[in-house]
Structures are given as C-alpha cells and as structure tokens.
Design an enzyme around this catalytic site. Sequence first.
Site, PDB file in Angstrom:
ATOM      1  N   TYR A  62       0.818  -1.216   0.000  1.00  0.00           N
ATOM      2  CA  TYR A  62       0.000   0.000   0.000  1.00  0.00           C
ATOM      3  C   TYR A  62       0.853   1.268   0.000  1.00  0.00           C
ATOM      4  O   TYR A  62       0.506   2.256  -0.638  1.00  0.00           O
ATOM      5  CB  TYR A  62      -0.970  -0.016   1.179  1.00  0.00           C
ATOM      6  CG  TYR A  62      -2.141  -0.942   0.930  1.00  0.00           C
ATOM      7  CD1 TYR A  62      -3.162  -0.572   0.065  1.00  0.00           C
ATOM      8  CD2 TYR A  62      -2.199  -2.196   1.533  1.00  0.00           C
ATOM      9  CE1 TYR A  62      -4.226  -1.428  -0.194  1.00  0.00           C
ATOM     10  CE2 TYR A  62      -3.262  -3.052   1.288  1.00  0.00           C
ATOM     11  CZ  TYR A  62      -4.272  -2.662   0.424  1.00  0.00           C
ATOM     12  OH  TYR A  62      -5.318  -3.505   0.158  1.00  0.00           O
ATOM     13  N   ASN A  92     -17.633  -8.754  -0.333  1.00  0.00           N
ATOM     14  CA  ASN A  92     -16.821  -7.653  -0.864  1.00  0.00           C
ATOM     15  C   ASN A  92     -16.879  -6.410   0.021  1.00  0.00           C
ATOM     16  O   ASN A  92     -15.914  -5.631   0.070  1.00  0.00           O
ATOM     17  CB  ASN A  92     -17.210  -7.364  -2.316  1.00  0.00           C
ATOM     18  CG  ASN A  92     -16.610  -8.406  -3.250  1.00  0.00           C
ATOM     19  OD1 ASN A  92     -15.731  -9.172  -2.835  1.00  0.00           O
ATOM     20  ND2 ASN A  92     -17.068  -8.476  -4.486  1.00  0.00           N
ATOM     21  N   HIS A 172     -25.653  -1.594 -12.539  1.00  0.00           N
ATOM     22  CA  HIS A 172     -24.857  -2.536 -13.333  1.00  0.00           C
ATOM     23  C   HIS A 172     -25.280  -3.910 -12.833  1.00  0.00           C
ATOM     24  O   HIS A 172     -24.707  -4.458 -11.887  1.00  0.00           O
ATOM     25  CB  HIS A 172     -23.357  -2.320 -13.120  1.00  0.00           C
ATOM     26  CG  HIS A 172     -22.518  -3.431 -13.715  1.00  0.00           C
ATOM     27  ND1 HIS A 172     -22.543  -3.748 -15.044  1.00  0.00           N
ATOM     28  CD2 HIS A 172     -21.655  -4.320 -13.145  1.00  0.00           C
ATOM     29  CE1 HIS A 172     -21.732  -4.768 -15.283  1.00  0.00           C
ATOM     30  NE2 HIS A 172     -21.186  -5.140 -14.128  1.00  0.00           N
TER      31      HIS A 172
END
Length: 310
Positions: A62, A92, A172
């Site tokens: 990161y 998720n 979506h």
Amino acid sequence: MKVGIVGAGMVGSSAGYAIALMGIASSVIFVDRNADLARAQAEDISHAVPFMSSCMVYAGDYGDLKGASVVILAAGVSQKPGETRLQLLGRNAAVFREVVAEVLRVAPNAILLIASNPVDIMTQITVRLSGLPASRVIGSGTILDTARFRSLLGRHLQISPQSVHAYVLGEHGDSEVLAWSNARAGSEPLLSIAAQMGLPLTDDVKAEIDDGVRNAAYKIINGKGATYYGIGAGLARIVKSIAQDQQDVLSVSIVTEHVAGVDDVALSIPRVVGAGGVSADLMPTLDDAEKEALHRSAALLKTAIEAVEI
Ligand SMILES: NC(=O)C1=CN([C@@H]2O[C@H](COP(=O)(O)OP(=O)(O)OC[C@H]3O[C@@H](n4cnc5c(N)ncnc54)[C@H](O)[C@@H]3O)[C@@H](O)[C@H]2O)C=CC1
Ligand SMILES: CC(=O)C(=O)O
C-alpha cells in the site's frame, strides 16, 4: 500520472494491461494480498509495454500507492456460474472495509475508481468509508453494459459501435435499463437508421439485444469463468478521461442526491468525466416505460444499500 490497482486478479490485471498499452499513465502499481500474483502480473504486463508504449509497471504494497492520482479497486470475490452480483455484497463489503482505509492512508487525494461487484453498492460503501466527495469515487457502473449495447446495435445495423450513441442506465446488474428511446447512430434516431439500412429493429431483434446486454456476464462466466477484457478496457477508458481531463460523457456510477425519484443512491446515468472526477450529470430524456424502469432500478439499489451497516 501514477495509477494504483488494488486486486491483481482478472479484472485488475486486464485494466493494468489496457492502461499500460494505451500509454495513458507513467506508472501502474499492483497491490494484492497475494503478493506473488501481483508481482507476476506486473512482470508479464511490463514485457508487453516495449511493443506499444512507455509505462513503468510494478507490484508493491500500500505504501507504494503514495502519489497515485487514480486508484482502481478490483479486489474481492467474483461471481461463480449462476450467482448474481448482489450475492457478492457481504464478502466484498468486508474486503473494502480493509482496503479503502489502507488506500486513504497513503493516497488521500486519489480519485477512487471502483470495479468490484455489486459495483453501485460498493461505490456507495466506498463513499461512506472514505468520506470523499461523491464526484471522486466513481464506479465503472454501466460503462461495460453501454459498450455491450453499442456493440450489438452496431453489429445489427452494420455500423461501427463508435458511431452508435446509446446508453444503459441504472444498476450494473439485472435491473439495468437500456435507453432505446433516445439512442442514435450518427445523428439520426435508431429507427430511422434501421429503416435506411433495411435492417429493421423489430420487437424480436430488440428482445435479443436486451438479452445479449443484460445476460452477457452470465453467459461469459458460464463459458470461461469470468469476464475481464471488456471491463479492463472500460476502466482504462475512464482513467484516460481523468488523465487527459477530457470531459467525456460516460455512463458511470456515483452517489447521486436525487435521481429517478430516489435520494442518495449510486447508479449510472451519462456523466461528464475529467481530471477532477465527475463534474456534471446529464440525465437523458426517457419515455414513460424507461422512466419507470429506472425508478425501479434505483429503488432496488437503495434498498440494498440501506441494509449495509457501514
Ligand atoms: N464492474 C464490472 O463491470 C465488473 C466487475 N467485476 C468484479 O470485479 C471483481 C474482481 O473480479 P476478478 O478480477 O475476476 O476476480 P479475481 O478473483 O481474479 O481477483 C480478485 C483479486 O482480489 C484479491 N483480493 C481479495 N481480497 C483482497 C484484499 N483484502 N486485499 C487485497 N487484495 C484482495 C485476490 O487476491 C484476487 O487476486 C469482482 O467483484 C467481480 O465481480 C468483474 C467483471 C466486470
Ligand atoms: C461480471 C460483470 O459484472 C460483468 O461482466 O458485467
């Protein structure tokens, strides 16, 4: 411009490949909890670069995202055959609780570009987790569905999909709305072009195109386990708009104050995208059936995000 990609799986690597080959970033950095995978993807893609462009591609942690202008979030699980996007939400959301904090710590000024599904809800979760303005947290939304719609319309009308101007709106996902009533090819309404080309858009043809767009992911996942080239190119297209401050009109998902009779929900309508993220929303003129379908899609997404505790 430096672009970070968290999640070096099929979607993240396809996006990185497209971005590197298009030459729209000076560097691409992959971060994944599977560090060996991130390294392998970076090395493989970097071997393609000398043929096409100039871009540094490497893997890191990161900390290496420091200074990134855009960070793509493509980490998490993907659909198995028969699974819907919405069924990925719990898993998720847990991944994003970890990932968004890590990204913000090192790249607080980056525009976040969300790919993980269900992408509209993950976009809204990211706004909640990050506290960033909605205009800087962009979900890929229906950019892919819009490409599928244009591809099938172009194929039927025997016209380049780049000359077809048509959008998919809303989620979506299964409730998405194909906006037929305002679609054009060149400067003409679709029906006029279809008549001039002698290729009528009958109800059967429209139903076949609707199925081809709405169910594309299920069919591709049944055939090869995942979809990634289409979304990889779509993500690269959004990065290009940001990198080159293009003010392109793209169907992307951001949290929207009022849309289709629903408040505070992330979904796709055409929006203007440039260096600062989304600068304007361009609500298309729809017929009554499309307006109602967009309302249903927005309401479904609102119900789903209201059930998420973040
Ligand atoms: N927005 C869109 O139009 C599309 C979205 N997708 C979505 O994109 C996502 C990724 O799909 P694929 O790349 O095919 O999956 P994949 O399984 O190939 O890659 C996911 C990667 O995320 C990494 N990952 C998981 N948890 C992590 C964590 N906590 N920190 C860092 N890395 C982590 C995994 O190690 C793996 O490499 C899925 O949610 C999928 O549904 C897929 C296609 C189109
Ligand atoms: C998997 C997915 O979201 C898609 O291909 O549309």
